[in-house]
Scaffold this active site. Structure first.
Site, mmCIF file in Angstrom:
data_model
loop_
_atom_site.group_PDB
_atom_site.id
_atom_site.type_symbol
_atom_site.label_atom_id
_atom_site.label_comp_id
_atom_site.label_asym_id
_atom_site.label_seq_id
_atom_site.Cartn_x
_atom_site.Cartn_y
_atom_site.Cartn_z
ATOM 1 N N SER A 63 77.070 83.287 24.898
ATOM 2 C CA SER A 63 77.407 83.141 26.322
ATOM 3 C C SER A 63 76.571 84.121 27.116
ATOM 4 O O SER A 63 76.281 85.227 26.635
ATOM 5 C CB SER A 63 78.900 83.448 26.539
ATOM 6 O OG SER A 63 79.193 83.497 27.921
ATOM 7 N N TYR A 108 86.570 88.570 25.366
ATOM 8 C CA TYR A 108 85.631 87.454 25.214
ATOM 9 C C TYR A 108 84.188 87.972 25.229
ATOM 10 O O TYR A 108 83.381 87.605 24.367
ATOM 11 C CB TYR A 108 85.843 86.447 26.345
ATOM 12 C CG TYR A 108 84.947 85.231 26.290
ATOM 13 C CD1 TYR A 108 85.139 84.243 25.319
ATOM 14 C CD2 TYR A 108 83.906 85.050 27.194
ATOM 15 C CE1 TYR A 108 84.323 83.123 25.262
ATOM 16 C CE2 TYR A 108 83.091 83.931 27.156
ATOM 17 C CZ TYR A 108 83.299 82.969 26.184
ATOM 18 O OH TYR A 108 82.486 81.849 26.129
ATOM 19 N N LYS A 112 81.344 87.663 22.244
ATOM 20 C CA LYS A 112 80.088 86.920 22.412
ATOM 21 C C LYS A 112 78.885 87.852 22.283
ATOM 22 O O LYS A 112 77.807 87.423 21.844
ATOM 23 C CB LYS A 112 80.090 86.194 23.755
ATOM 24 C CG LYS A 112 81.077 85.025 23.793
ATOM 25 C CD LYS A 112 80.726 83.966 22.761
ATOM 26 C CE LYS A 112 81.616 82.742 22.830
ATOM 27 N NZ LYS A 112 81.248 81.704 21.864
ATOM 28 N N ASP A 125 79.831 61.434 12.104
ATOM 29 C CA ASP A 125 79.683 60.600 10.913
ATOM 30 C C ASP A 125 80.679 61.025 9.838
ATOM 31 O O ASP A 125 81.165 60.205 9.064
ATOM 32 C CB ASP A 125 78.240 60.704 10.408
ATOM 33 C CG ASP A 125 77.252 60.287 11.489
ATOM 34 O OD1 ASP A 125 77.139 59.073 11.723
ATOM 35 O OD2 ASP A 125 76.651 61.165 12.138
HETATM 36 P P1 NAD Z 1 86.269 73.701 24.345
HETATM 37 O O1 NAD Z 1 87.542 74.468 24.453
HETATM 38 O O2 NAD Z 1 86.121 72.427 25.087
HETATM 39 O O3 NAD Z 1 85.900 73.421 22.820
HETATM 40 C C1 NAD Z 1 86.080 74.391 21.821
HETATM 41 C C2 NAD Z 1 86.344 73.648 20.523
HETATM 42 O O4 NAD Z 1 86.491 74.630 19.479
HETATM 43 C C3 NAD Z 1 87.640 72.823 20.580
HETATM 44 O O5 NAD Z 1 87.409 71.501 20.141
HETATM 45 C C4 NAD Z 1 88.578 73.579 19.659
HETATM 46 O O6 NAD Z 1 89.519 72.754 18.991
HETATM 47 C C5 NAD Z 1 87.602 74.238 18.683
HETATM 48 N N1 NAD Z 1 88.251 75.388 18.062
HETATM 49 C C6 NAD Z 1 88.747 76.475 18.698
HETATM 50 N N2 NAD Z 1 89.389 77.270 17.822
HETATM 51 C C7 NAD Z 1 89.280 76.674 16.603
HETATM 52 C C8 NAD Z 1 89.757 76.991 15.311
HETATM 53 N N3 NAD Z 1 90.487 78.088 15.075
HETATM 54 N N4 NAD Z 1 89.468 76.155 14.290
HETATM 55 C C9 NAD Z 1 88.751 75.022 14.512
HETATM 56 N N5 NAD Z 1 88.281 74.654 15.720
HETATM 57 C C10 NAD Z 1 88.556 75.479 16.758
HETATM 58 O O7 NAD Z 1 85.145 74.753 24.785
HETATM 59 P P2 NAD Z 1 83.628 74.556 25.216
HETATM 60 O O8 NAD Z 1 83.528 74.953 26.625
HETATM 61 O O9 NAD Z 1 83.093 73.260 24.747
HETATM 62 O O10 NAD Z 1 82.993 75.753 24.376
HETATM 63 C C11 NAD Z 1 82.113 75.593 23.281
HETATM 64 C C12 NAD Z 1 81.417 76.923 23.065
HETATM 65 O O11 NAD Z 1 80.647 77.273 24.226
HETATM 66 C C13 NAD Z 1 82.380 78.096 22.838
HETATM 67 O O12 NAD Z 1 81.884 78.933 21.834
HETATM 68 C C14 NAD Z 1 82.382 78.792 24.180
HETATM 69 O O13 NAD Z 1 82.729 80.145 24.074
HETATM 70 C C15 NAD Z 1 80.953 78.578 24.625
HETATM 71 N N6 NAD Z 1 80.745 78.726 26.059
HETATM 72 C C16 NAD Z 1 81.438 77.936 26.937
HETATM 73 C C17 NAD Z 1 81.242 78.113 28.302
HETATM 74 C C18 NAD Z 1 81.992 77.301 29.337
HETATM 75 O O14 NAD Z 1 81.928 77.627 30.531
HETATM 76 N N7 NAD Z 1 82.666 76.221 28.950
HETATM 77 C C19 NAD Z 1 80.321 79.075 28.767
HETATM 78 C C20 NAD Z 1 79.628 79.844 27.833
HETATM 79 C C21 NAD Z 1 79.849 79.651 26.480
#
Ligand code: NAD
Length: 234
Positions: free
Chosen positions: A121, A134, A138, A36
């Site tokens: 995580s 990482y 976390k 939004d």
């Molecule tokens: P993703 O890379 O798809 O999305 C991460 C988002 O964070 C992106 O849109 C990126 O632009 C934004 N971002 C990163 N650095 C930034 C900054 N400096 N300023 C502003 N925005 C920023 O990742 P995801 O898989 O959707 O991850 C989301 C969360 O889940 C993260 O914290 C990740 O560590 C956690 N996570 C992911 C997984 C996995 O397997 N994908 C597993 C465990 C935890």
């Protein structure tokens, strides 16, 4: 307010919150088209993080829910980790949530309470191989969640974390691509390692985030909720 709103899990969280009736301000480096309101900026900027809860509250007319979802992953053993890997991992994964929580808690408390959900995580709760930077970041976010969950419950501010294992998002796929692997084949192989039959889709994480943000979880404070399809880190 949702950080990382343009990412894989972020977009699913925004959609799930909107389906539950919330108006959402999304924060990211890129415009968050499905939100939004969209706040564009860099979470490595301390001043930007400090100002976010107020900025979101102004746009939304108040603030009830904060989702610290943005994150970065730097892979590899410590002997391959650069100073920049360490700095950016702690800036985005730890310092930004620290600053956002610090600024948001008084706002939430002043209006009678609210919820913060941090996306940590499984790899912070049960450290996995070869991603120490990482995992450390976390683990710090998980600890922040547990500490704040206890410190601010009396103000009606509930702070919990979702701890996913592997989720099918650009973050996960980037790891396969960096190793010149076909990400779809790699994900199909990974699916076989999960007792429930597949790695998480973003909406399977988002539904738990919405639960922790909602009154359905009103007695939960400082919890680390592992969402892993039955798969341990090892
Ligand atoms: P993703 O890379 O798809 O999305 C991460 C988002 O964070 C992106 O849109 C990126 O632009 C934004 N971002 C990163 N650095 C930034 C900054 N400096 N300023 C502003 N925005 C920023 O990742 P995801 O898989 O959707 O991850 C989301 C969360 O889940 C993260 O914290 C990740 O560590 C956690 N996570 C992911 C997984 C996995 O397997 N994908 C597993 C465990 C935890």
């Amino acid at each position: 307010m949702v950080t990382g709103a343009s990412g894989g899990i972020g977009q699913a969280v925004v959609k799930a919150l909107q389906s539950a009736g919330a108006t959402v301000a999304g924060v990211d480096r890129f415009p968050s088209d499905s939100c939004d309101f969209s706040i564009v900026g860099d979470l490595t900027d301390p001043g930007f993080c400090d100002s976010l809860p107020d900025a979101a509250a102004s746009q939304l007319g108040g603030l009830n829910i904060v989702i610290n979802n943005a994150g970065v992953i730097r892979r590899g053993p410590i002997t391959q980790a650069s100073d920049e890997d360490y700095a950016i991992s702690f800036a985005v994964n730890v310092e930004a949530p620290f600053r956002i929580c610090r600024a948001a808690i008084p706002l939430l408390a002043d209006q009678g309470g609210g919820a913060i959900v941090n996306i940590a995580s499984c790899w912070g709760v049960h450290p996995g191989p070869n991603h120490p930077v990482y995992c450390m970041s976390k683990a710090a976010l998980a600890s922040l969640t547990q500490c704040l969950g206890h410190d601010h419950a009396h103000q009606g501010v509930r702070i919990n974390a979702v701890c996913p294992n592997e989720v099918d998002t650009p973050m996960l796929r980037s790891g396969f691509e960096a190793r010149q692997m076909d990400s779809q084949n790699a994900i199909e192989a990974l699916n076989e390692s999960v007792p429930i039959g597949h790695i998480a889709q973003p909406d399977e994480i988002a539904d738990v985030v919405v639960f922790l943000a909602s009154d359905q979880s009103r007695y939960m404070c400082g919890a680390l909720v592992e969402v892993n399809g039955g798969k341990p880190v090892f």
